[in-house]
Design a protein around this motif. Structure first.
Motif, PDB file in Angstrom:
ATOM      1  N   SER A 109       0.819  -1.209   0.000  1.00  0.00           N
ATOM      2  CA  SER A 109       0.000   0.000   0.000  1.00  0.00           C
ATOM      3  C   SER A 109       0.852   1.258   0.000  1.00  0.00           C
ATOM      4  CB  SER A 109      -0.938   0.017   1.209  1.00  0.00           C
ATOM      5  OG  SER A 109      -0.206   0.100   2.407  1.00  0.00           O
ATOM      6  N   LYS A 110       0.200   2.346  -0.324  1.00  0.00           N
ATOM      7  CA  LYS A 110       0.833   3.668  -0.338  1.00  0.00           C
ATOM      8  C   LYS A 110      -0.133   4.646   0.293  1.00  0.00           C
ATOM      9  CE  LYS A 110       3.565   7.081  -1.601  1.00  0.00           C
ATOM     10  NZ  LYS A 110       3.285   8.008  -0.547  1.00  0.00           N
ATOM     11  N   THR A 111       0.340   5.390   1.275  1.00  0.00           N
ATOM     12  CA  THR A 111      -0.490   6.391   1.943  1.00  0.00           C
ATOM     13  C   THR A 111      -0.203   7.773   1.362  1.00  0.00           C
ATOM     14  OG1 THR A 111       1.168   6.767   3.646  1.00  0.00           O
ATOM     15  CG2 THR A 111      -0.473   5.079   4.099  1.00  0.00           C
ATOM     16  N   GLY A 112      -1.116   8.685   1.605  1.00  0.00           N
ATOM     17  CA  GLY A 112      -0.918  10.061   1.182  1.00  0.00           C
ATOM     18  C   GLY A 112      -1.747  10.993   2.048  1.00  0.00           C
ATOM     19  N   SER A 113      -1.296  12.241   2.169  1.00  0.00           N
ATOM     20  CA  SER A 113      -2.056  13.192   2.976  1.00  0.00           C
ATOM     21  C   SER A 113      -1.737  14.622   2.566  1.00  0.00           C
ATOM     22  CB  SER A 113      -1.764  13.004   4.466  1.00  0.00           C
ATOM     23  OG  SER A 113      -0.412  13.280   4.731  1.00  0.00           O
ATOM     24  N   LEU A 114      -2.728  15.441   2.740  1.00  0.00           N
ATOM     25  CA  LEU A 114      -2.643  16.893   2.617  1.00  0.00           C
ATOM     26  C   LEU A 114      -3.462  17.446   3.778  1.00  0.00           C
ATOM     27  CD1 LEU A 114      -3.409  17.260  -1.200  1.00  0.00           C
ATOM     28  CD2 LEU A 114      -1.200  17.631  -0.109  1.00  0.00           C
ATOM     29  N   GLY A 117      -6.366  18.263   5.722  1.00  0.00           N
ATOM     30  CA  GLY A 117      -7.770  17.902   5.614  1.00  0.00           C
ATOM     31  C   GLY A 117      -8.061  16.738   4.692  1.00  0.00           C
ATOM     32  N   VAL A 118      -7.024  16.061   4.215  1.00  0.00           N
ATOM     33  CA  VAL A 118      -7.198  14.933   3.288  1.00  0.00           C
ATOM     34  C   VAL A 118      -6.334  13.769   3.755  1.00  0.00           C
ATOM     35  CG1 VAL A 118      -6.884  14.135   0.912  1.00  0.00           C
ATOM     36  CG2 VAL A 118      -7.603  16.490   1.344  1.00  0.00           C
ATOM     37  N   ARG A 119      -6.906  12.582   3.729  1.00  0.00           N
ATOM     38  CA  ARG A 119      -6.158  11.359   3.972  1.00  0.00           C
ATOM     39  C   ARG A 119      -6.538  10.382   2.860  1.00  0.00           C
ATOM     40  NH1 ARG A 119      -3.823  14.261   6.481  1.00  0.00           N
ATOM     41  NH2 ARG A 119      -3.094  14.213   8.619  1.00  0.00           N
ATOM     42  N   ALA A 120      -5.529   9.663   2.342  1.00  0.00           N
ATOM     43  CA  ALA A 120      -5.785   8.705   1.268  1.00  0.00           C
ATOM     44  C   ALA A 120      -4.850   7.518   1.409  1.00  0.00           C
ATOM     45  CB  ALA A 120      -5.578   9.366  -0.091  1.00  0.00           C
ATOM     46  N   GLU A 121      -5.289   6.391   0.887  1.00  0.00           N
ATOM     47  CA  GLU A 121      -4.444   5.211   0.840  1.00  0.00           C
ATOM     48  C   GLU A 121      -4.957   4.303  -0.263  1.00  0.00           C
ATOM     49  OE1 GLU A 121      -2.594   1.811   3.831  1.00  0.00           O
ATOM     50  OE2 GLU A 121      -3.758   3.470   4.646  1.00  0.00           O
ATOM     51  N   ALA A 122      -4.025   3.710  -0.984  1.00  0.00           N
ATOM     52  CA  ALA A 122      -4.354   2.746  -2.034  1.00  0.00           C
ATOM     53  C   ALA A 122      -3.471   1.536  -1.827  1.00  0.00           C
ATOM     54  CB  ALA A 122      -4.110   3.350  -3.406  1.00  0.00           C
ATOM     55  N   GLY A 123      -3.992   0.376  -2.176  1.00  0.00           N
ATOM     56  CA  GLY A 123      -3.191  -0.816  -1.990  1.00  0.00           C
ATOM     57  C   GLY A 123      -3.747  -2.035  -2.685  1.00  0.00           C
ATOM     58  N   VAL A 124      -2.965  -3.087  -2.621  1.00  0.00           N
ATOM     59  CA  VAL A 124      -3.360  -4.397  -3.120  1.00  0.00           C
ATOM     60  C   VAL A 124      -3.318  -5.346  -1.938  1.00  0.00           C
ATOM     61  CG1 VAL A 124      -2.779  -6.302  -4.663  1.00  0.00           C
ATOM     62  CG2 VAL A 124      -2.448  -3.942  -5.419  1.00  0.00           C
ATOM     63  N   ILE A 125      -4.417  -6.035  -1.718  1.00  0.00           N
ATOM     64  CA  ILE A 125      -4.512  -7.023  -0.661  1.00  0.00           C
ATOM     65  C   ILE A 125      -4.410  -8.383  -1.333  1.00  0.00           C
ATOM     66  CG2 ILE A 125      -5.959  -7.987   1.163  1.00  0.00           C
ATOM     67  CD1 ILE A 125      -7.131  -5.153   1.521  1.00  0.00           C
ATOM     68  N   GLU A 126      -3.370  -9.119  -0.997  1.00  0.00           N
ATOM     69  CA  GLU A 126      -3.085 -10.378  -1.669  1.00  0.00           C
ATOM     70  C   GLU A 126      -3.740 -11.551  -0.945  1.00  0.00           C
ATOM     71  OE1 GLU A 126       1.078 -10.734  -2.678  1.00  0.00           O
ATOM     72  OE2 GLU A 126       1.190  -8.586  -3.079  1.00  0.00           O
ATOM     73  N   LEU A 127      -5.055 -11.511  -0.919  1.00  0.00           N
ATOM     74  CA  LEU A 127      -5.836 -12.586  -0.321  1.00  0.00           C
ATOM     75  C   LEU A 127      -5.725 -13.809  -1.224  1.00  0.00           C
ATOM     76  CD1 LEU A 127      -7.870 -13.345   1.917  1.00  0.00           C
ATOM     77  CD2 LEU A 127      -9.671 -12.478   0.443  1.00  0.00           C
ATOM     78  N   PRO A 128      -5.319 -14.969  -0.700  1.00  0.00           N
ATOM     79  CA  PRO A 128      -5.202 -16.158  -1.544  1.00  0.00           C
ATOM     80  C   PRO A 128      -6.507 -16.435  -2.301  1.00  0.00           C
ATOM     81  CG  PRO A 128      -4.241 -16.574   0.599  1.00  0.00           C
ATOM     82  CD  PRO A 128      -4.937 -15.239   0.680  1.00  0.00           C
ATOM     83  N   ASN A 129      -6.394 -16.676  -3.576  1.00  0.00           N
ATOM     84  CA  ASN A 129      -7.526 -16.960  -4.473  1.00  0.00           C
ATOM     85  C   ASN A 129      -8.454 -15.774  -4.701  1.00  0.00           C
ATOM     86  OD1 ASN A 129      -6.706 -19.712  -4.673  1.00  0.00           O
ATOM     87  ND2 ASN A 129      -7.741 -20.100  -2.734  1.00  0.00           N
ATOM     88  N   ARG A 130      -8.135 -14.611  -4.124  1.00  0.00           N
ATOM     89  CA  ARG A 130      -9.023 -13.452  -4.286  1.00  0.00           C
ATOM     90  C   ARG A 130      -8.281 -12.142  -4.036  1.00  0.00           C
ATOM     91  NH1 ARG A 130     -14.052 -13.706  -6.619  1.00  0.00           N
ATOM     92  NH2 ARG A 130     -15.151 -11.820  -6.119  1.00  0.00           N
ATOM     93  N   PRO A 131      -7.138 -11.909  -4.701  1.00  0.00           N
ATOM     94  CA  PRO A 131      -6.449 -10.629  -4.493  1.00  0.00           C
ATOM     95  C   PRO A 131      -7.305  -9.486  -5.033  1.00  0.00           C
ATOM     96  CG  PRO A 131      -5.472 -11.802  -6.324  1.00  0.00           C
ATOM     97  CD  PRO A 131      -6.479 -12.730  -5.699  1.00  0.00           C
TER      98      PRO A 131
END
Length: 85
Positions: A27-32, A34-48
């Protein structure tokens, strides 16, 4: 490439905190102000899956952090139920 992958897996964000440690998260977080953000990949077996959450117009930055964790928790719970059939 391997270093970048390792760094992304070691980011201590809200998505990571919503997912059991047995599951890999990049994942990667970000902020400004009044703003918070995060994007990521969750590597759930059989269902990433990928997830991105952005909060805006925050008076309390911690509220944004809690919202990101809540969305990630709900998304993970759903994906895990689907993966298990």
């Amino acid at each position: 490439r391997d270093l970048a992958r390792r760094l992304l897996h070691e980011v201590p964000g809200r998505i990571r905190s919503a997912v059991p440690t047995r599951v890999k998260v990049a994942s990667k977080t970000g902020s400004l102000a009044g703003v918070r953000a995060e994007a990521g990949v969750i590597e759930l077996p059989n269902r990433p899956f990928a997830i991105a959450v952005m909060t805006t117009h925050l008076r309390d930055d911690e509220a944004g952090e809690r919202a990101i964790r809540a969305v990630a928790d709900a998304a993970f719970s759903y994906a895990e139920r689907v993966a298990l059939g």
